[in-house]
Motif scaffolding. Structure first.
Motif, PDB file in Angstrom:
ATOM      1  N   ASN A  63      33.495 -34.133 -15.071  1.00 21.67           N
ATOM      2  CA  ASN A  63      32.530 -34.483 -16.130  1.00 21.67           C
ATOM      3  C   ASN A  63      33.189 -35.224 -17.289  1.00 21.67           C
ATOM      4  O   ASN A  63      32.513 -35.935 -18.051  1.00 21.67           O
ATOM      5  CB  ASN A  63      31.852 -33.219 -16.656  1.00 21.67           C
ATOM      6  CG  ASN A  63      30.781 -32.698 -15.703  1.00 21.67           C
ATOM      7  OD1 ASN A  63      30.191 -33.472 -14.958  1.00 21.67           O
ATOM      8  ND2 ASN A  63      30.544 -31.398 -15.726  1.00 21.67           N
ATOM      9  N   SER A  64      34.517 -35.024 -17.443  1.00 28.95           N
ATOM     10  CA  SER A  64      35.222 -35.663 -18.561  1.00 28.95           C
ATOM     11  C   SER A  64      35.492 -37.146 -18.317  1.00 28.95           C
ATOM     12  O   SER A  64      35.847 -37.878 -19.252  1.00 28.95           O
ATOM     13  CB  SER A  64      36.547 -34.946 -18.829  1.00 28.95           C
ATOM     14  OG  SER A  64      37.480 -35.170 -17.778  1.00 28.95           O
TER      15      SER A  64
ATOM     16  N   ASN B  79      43.247 -34.911 -16.755  1.00 31.22           N
ATOM     17  CA  ASN B  79      42.557 -34.164 -17.808  1.00 31.22           C
ATOM     18  C   ASN B  79      42.632 -32.656 -17.607  1.00 31.22           C
ATOM     19  O   ASN B  79      42.685 -31.897 -18.581  1.00 31.22           O
ATOM     20  CB  ASN B  79      41.089 -34.605 -17.879  1.00 31.22           C
ATOM     21  CG  ASN B  79      40.935 -36.069 -18.271  1.00 31.22           C
ATOM     22  OD1 ASN B  79      41.814 -36.645 -18.918  1.00 31.22           O
ATOM     23  ND2 ASN B  79      39.821 -36.680 -17.886  1.00 31.22           N
TER      24      ASN B  79
ATOM     25  N   SER C   5      34.707 -40.867 -17.945  1.00 28.83           N
ATOM     26  CA  SER C   5      33.657 -41.715 -18.530  1.00 28.83           C
ATOM     27  C   SER C   5      32.721 -42.278 -17.455  1.00 28.83           C
ATOM     28  O   SER C   5      33.157 -42.670 -16.374  1.00 28.83           O
ATOM     29  CB  SER C   5      34.306 -42.873 -19.294  1.00 28.83           C
ATOM     30  OG  SER C   5      33.342 -43.806 -19.694  1.00 28.83           O
TER      31      SER C   5
END
Length: 485
Positions: free
Chosen positions: A379-380, A411, A382
């Motif tokens: 989800n992080s 991440n 972009s």
């Protein structure tokens, strides 16, 4: 749909637990023949309770010894089978019998009426009695049951002593722990005022620890509350009858006196050298099993977690719901319960070894947490990255493989590394089913040496070294990913 699946999983869990006894009961006339056919007698024990059963290091060899072990050797010989010992926490030994993990259980077990509802018992083979351990400085202060009213009483969880302290000492604050070694440490550090324990064990501690003293319990008890017997699966009539023949001979020849004398010799050997260096093999074996469990669980946990995370992003509502139900169920139940369910519950269908059960439970648990970490990482990334990849004609699978997951890994690496470090520490829970990991070995050393703090300190240092090394490795790869183009 998600709620329904979660409820279904919960129901399956409780149904499995409640049906265990019915699925594994021996027929009364087959229990003895079953033992003879397989040629072994599997006995559940908790080898941290001298002089009944404990580990001894002698001439470079580690053996489980004690009065109860001698009793079982005699019985196995009379039955014409080999003796096989299965170690675990005391509050699990009767569960092991009920679920078919062991043929019988021994360990200073009192055949109370409540226990007889779940298992069968042999005749009483030894009457030890009940006592209290106290600090030597309190010898004049405490004299028995009455003097301990409104005091803090320590007892081992799942024992008769726990019930006696609850019902017979007015106003007592009863503190239960799984290990007698933990209770002795609590006593010496004044966390409790007295420790309810079998008289032979109290005598063993007093002989080997000058800071302790023992006093009579003062309880008025029946023979079932002072004597010890062997526990069997409910309905094992023919096996119990055969064992009682051996018990009768043991009592007639007063063999327990000789067995206790032999146990005393081993206890003296254990306390001759109580340095932690002397017990390095115990800690080394504990490290080995801890690393095996952690390493395998990391691999399986990451693979399972990745699969579950991708299922959560799947277009299929069914796969999405299964992933959410699994994650919520695993995260909503304690790891200890999961370990016990895999070993005692699922093990009914397939008789899984303790080590394999521990690895499966820890892996399944880790997979749920890893899934959420990976989901957060995905989800992080972009949306512009996925849109750009889509405009280049990449398929969904290739997009995940070449664009999303590589960026997500950068991440989530710190969080994923933290899960790996936690796994080394959380794997210690498998000691409750007898896996000889670091915590299991720690408790054995404490029971053998009568030293409460030093083995704990050694284990703490070992865990720190293991996690520190892993952290440095993880940080190295984190720096490499940050500098990678």
């Amino acid at each position: 749909m998600q709620v329904i699946l979660t409820i279904c999983l919960s129901l399956l869990f409780f149904i499995g637990v409640s049906s265990i006894n019915h699925q594994t009961a021996y027929a009364a006339d087959q229990s003895l023949q079953h033992i003879k056919d397989k040629g072994t007698l599997v006995v559940a024990i908790s080898p941290d309770y001298p002089p009944y059963e404990f580990e001894s290091s002698h001439k470079g060899k580690d053996n489980i010894v004690g009065m109860d072990i001698q009793v079982m050797k005699k019985i196995a010989k009379d039955l014409g089978v080999k003796l096989k010992l299965k170690s675990m926490a005391f509050n699990n030994v009767l569960v092991a019998v009920e679920t078919g993990k062991a043929d019988c259980a021994i360990g200073g077990i009192n055949p109370t009426a409540k226990r007889r509802q779940s298992v069968d018992f042999s005749d009483i083979y030894y009457v030890g009695g009940q006592s209290f351990l106290i600090n030597k400085t309190d010898k004049g202060k405490y004299t028995g049951q009455k003097s301990l009213e409104n005091k803090k009483i320590g007892v081992q969880t799942g024992t008769l002593q726990y019930q006696l302290a609850k019902t017979k000492i007015a106003g007592a604050s009863v503190k239960g722990m799984d290990k007698s070694t933990d209770l002795v440490l609590a006593l010496k550090t004044h966390k409790i005022d007295a420790l309810g324990i079998e008289t032979p064990s109290a005598e063993a501690y007093v002989k080997n620890d000058p800071d302790l003293a023992m006093i009579p319990s003062g309880y008025k008890l029946s023979l079932n509350q002072t004597g010890t017997a062997i526990a069997f699966k409910k309905g094992s009539t023919s096996l119990v009858t055969a064992v009682n023949k051996s018990v009768k001979e043991i009592k007639a020849k007063k063999l327990t006196s000789q067995y206790l004398a032999d146990a005393g010799k081993y206890m003296k050997v254990n306390t001759t050298n109580t340095s932690m260096i002397h017990y390095w093999k115990y800690f080394a074996e504990g490290i080995e099993y801890t690393l095996i469990i952690s390493a395998v669980s990391v691999v399986i946990g990451v693979a399972l977690g990745t699969l579950l995370a991708l299922m959560r992003f799947a277009k299929s509502k069914f796969l999405h719901a299964i992933a959410i139900a699994y994650i919520e169920f695993v995260r909503g139940t304690p790891l200890m319960v999961q370990v016990m369910f895999v070993y005692f519950g699922i093990g009914i269908i397939v008789n899984l070894p303790a080590l394999l059960s521990g690895i499966i439970a820890v892996s399944l648990n880790s997979g749920a947490y890893v899934a959420e970490i990976i989901r957060g990482g995905i989800n992080s990334v972009s949306k512009g990255q996925t849109e750009a990849a889509s405009s280049l004609g990449l398929k969904r699978g290739d997009m995940l493989r070449y664009v999303v997951l590589p960026q997500a890994l950068k991440n989530i690496w710190p969080a994923l590394g933290n899960e790996f470090v936690s796994l080394i520490k959380e794997s210690s829970i498998v000691s409750i089913i007898g896996v000889t990991d670091l915590i299991y070995q720690l408790n054995i050393v404490r029971a053998d040496t009568y030293r409460g703090v030093m083995p704990v300190f050694v284990a703490m240092v070992i865990y720190f070294v293991l996690t520190f090394i892993l952290t440095r490795i993880l940080n190295f790869y984190e720096r490499k990913m940050k500098h990678a183009k």
